[in-house]
Design a protein around this motif. Structure first.
Motif, PDB file in Angstrom:
ATOM      1  N   ASN A   1       0.797  -1.225   0.000  1.00 39.45           N
ATOM      2  CA  ASN A   1       0.000   0.000   0.000  1.00 39.45           C
ATOM      3  C   ASN A   1       0.835   1.283   0.000  1.00 39.45           C
TER       4      ASN A   1
ATOM      5  N   GLU B   1      -1.660  -4.790   6.989  1.00 38.96           N
ATOM      6  CA  GLU B   1      -2.434  -4.328   5.833  1.00 38.96           C
ATOM      7  C   GLU B   1      -1.825  -4.845   4.527  1.00 38.96           C
ATOM      8  N   ASP B   2      -0.514  -4.831   4.434  1.00 37.02           N
ATOM      9  CA  ASP B   2       0.154  -5.336   3.237  1.00 37.02           C
ATOM     10  C   ASP B   2      -0.051  -6.839   3.102  1.00 37.02           C
TER      11      ASP B   2
END
Length: 159
Positions: free
Chosen positions: A40, A48-49
């Motif tokens: 991201n 999140e990645d």
């Protein structure tokens, strides 16, 4: 038909990542280029990645954009798969992987490309560890093919 083993592996990796709080940041001294694993582009590798990679693998979400795609393909095999997720999981948990990061600053930059060129041209030899990191095609030789692969990755992610 979905591959349930792949889905289970992704889910297990995501759960492991959810428990991790470690994130690595890029060197502030250089213009930020997407690092391997930083899907991201927020300058850290975190859950999140990993979730973006996991969702891409199982088809829930598609990673878009050359930088994000390049960052998600952490092992340079031109596909985003469980191997990439495992590597990102390892990085988040403090087990840094180093493919293509020849100078050890945790980001692939033009400095890594130049170090390989200097090695190939006999100007400055890479250490054994650096040679392992530079040999991204795993043919046991650091050559112009490795250099081209890393330069292509850098060009794709640094724009």
């Amino acid at each position: 038909m979905m591959n349930w083993k792949k889905i289970a592996a992704c889910a297990a990796a995501a759960m492991t990542l959810a428990c991790s709080v470690t994130a690595m940041s890029a060197s502030a001294a250089q213009k930020y280029a997407y690092r391997k694993g930083d899907v991201n582009g927020d300058k850290k590798i975190d859950i999140e990645d990993a979730l973006a990679i996991s969702d891409n693998i199982v088809g829930n979400r598609t990673i878009k954009g050359a930088k994000s795609l390049g960052a998600a393909d952490v092992n340079f095999d031109n596909k985003i798969d469980i191997e990439d997720l495992i590597m990102v999981n390892g990085w988040i948990n403090g087990n840094a992987f180093a493919d293509a990061d020849v100078d050890g600053d945790l980001i692939v930059t033009i400095n890594d490309v130049n170090a390989i060129l200097n090695h190939i041209n006999g100007k400055k030899a890479l250490t054994k560890s650096q040679q392992r990191w530079a040999d991204v095609n795993n043919d046991k030789v650091v050559d112009i093919e490795d250099c081209a692969m890393i330069k292509n990755y850098y060009n794709k992610c640094a724009k």
